[in-house]
Design an enzyme around this catalytic site. Sequence first.
Site, PDB file in Angstrom:
ATOM      1  N   ASN A  61      25.880  73.435  45.867  1.00  0.00           N
ATOM      2  CA  ASN A  61      24.749  72.522  45.713  1.00  0.00           C
ATOM      3  C   ASN A  61      24.600  71.660  46.953  1.00  0.00           C
ATOM      4  O   ASN A  61      25.568  71.311  47.621  1.00  0.00           O
ATOM      5  CB  ASN A  61      24.858  71.678  44.431  1.00  0.00           C
ATOM      6  CG  ASN A  61      26.113  70.845  44.307  1.00  0.00           C
ATOM      7  OD1 ASN A  61      27.200  71.287  44.635  1.00  0.00           O
ATOM      8  ND2 ASN A  61      25.957  69.628  43.809  1.00  0.00           N
ATOM      9  N   GLU A  63      22.574  68.201  48.001  1.00  0.00           N
ATOM     10  CA  GLU A  63      21.807  67.056  47.513  1.00  0.00           C
ATOM     11  C   GLU A  63      21.055  66.368  48.646  1.00  0.00           C
ATOM     12  O   GLU A  63      21.364  66.550  49.825  1.00  0.00           O
ATOM     13  CB  GLU A  63      22.733  66.055  46.820  1.00  0.00           C
ATOM     14  CG  GLU A  63      23.338  66.591  45.550  1.00  0.00           C
ATOM     15  CD  GLU A  63      24.210  65.594  44.825  1.00  0.00           C
ATOM     16  OE1 GLU A  63      24.575  65.888  43.678  1.00  0.00           O
ATOM     17  OE2 GLU A  63      24.538  64.524  45.378  1.00  0.00           O
ATOM     18  N   CYS A  72      20.355  73.460  43.635  1.00  0.00           N
ATOM     19  CA  CYS A  72      21.569  73.851  42.915  1.00  0.00           C
ATOM     20  C   CYS A  72      22.282  75.000  43.616  1.00  0.00           C
ATOM     21  O   CYS A  72      21.671  75.798  44.327  1.00  0.00           O
ATOM     22  CB  CYS A  72      21.213  74.293  41.501  1.00  0.00           C
ATOM     23  SG  CYS A  72      20.418  73.039  40.493  1.00  0.00           S
ATOM     24  N   GLU A  74      23.517  77.743  42.397  1.00  0.00           N
ATOM     25  CA  GLU A  74      23.115  79.090  41.973  1.00  0.00           C
ATOM     26  C   GLU A  74      21.912  79.584  42.774  1.00  0.00           C
ATOM     27  O   GLU A  74      21.873  80.742  43.216  1.00  0.00           O
ATOM     28  CB  GLU A  74      22.773  79.100  40.479  1.00  0.00           C
ATOM     29  CG  GLU A  74      23.935  78.723  39.589  1.00  0.00           C
ATOM     30  CD  GLU A  74      24.061  77.230  39.304  1.00  0.00           C
ATOM     31  OE1 GLU A  74      24.660  76.891  38.266  1.00  0.00           O
ATOM     32  OE2 GLU A  74      23.568  76.398  40.097  1.00  0.00           O
ATOM     33  N   CYS A 111      21.422  75.287  35.191  1.00  0.00           N
ATOM     34  CA  CYS A 111      20.266  74.565  34.654  1.00  0.00           C
ATOM     35  C   CYS A 111      19.140  75.563  34.358  1.00  0.00           C
ATOM     36  O   CYS A 111      19.227  76.748  34.707  1.00  0.00           O
ATOM     37  CB  CYS A 111      19.796  73.499  35.648  1.00  0.00           C
ATOM     38  SG  CYS A 111      18.967  74.154  37.110  1.00  0.00           S
ATOM     39  N   CYS A 114      17.635  77.357  37.473  1.00  0.00           N
ATOM     40  CA  CYS A 114      18.538  78.393  37.991  1.00  0.00           C
ATOM     41  C   CYS A 114      18.565  79.609  37.070  1.00  0.00           C
ATOM     42  O   CYS A 114      18.591  80.746  37.533  1.00  0.00           O
ATOM     43  CB  CYS A 114      19.940  77.830  38.187  1.00  0.00           C
ATOM     44  SG  CYS A 114      20.038  76.701  39.589  1.00  0.00           S
TER      45      CYS A 114
END
Length: 162
Positions: A61, A63, A72, A74, A111, A114
């Site tokens: 990930n 940010e 993210c 994934e 999530c 993803c």
Amino acid sequence: MKPVTITITAQLLDYNELTAQQRQLVDAAKRSSEKAYAPYSRFNVGAAVLLDNGEMVVGNNQENAASPSSLCAERVTMYSANALWPNVAPSAIAIAAFNDAGFLAQPISPCGACRQVLAETEQRYGKPIEVLLYGTEGILVFHCVDDLLPFSFSRLQLDYGK
């Protein structure tokens, strides 16, 4: 009203019950999580994708202070795999996460965004992608992304006029 029942199947395995290739994928996801850029959430996630050609792609990930700009693990990983080898299908993805207390005891799950990307990737190549969700108390193994996201949105819904 007619009720609909959806059944999914997953296995909860100990690390020692994984195949050597699955362990390698989980280990790569764990190592990748340690390189995540997560100064705001302090929630580091790593992913590793195994491709049909034997290549493994890792990501984590990333940010940003403007949080909608964050991405993210994934998606970073799957998009990287698709960019590097657009004609090679992914066969598996492993996901691992840790916070200030260490790696999570319960498996981490992708999530919704993803899951949608993984589902479309599975549809794109027309073959299942095995999903391994790492937790220190066990690894959840799903045969395919469809088990994580039944009734996913697909290109079939975009087939205008039919």
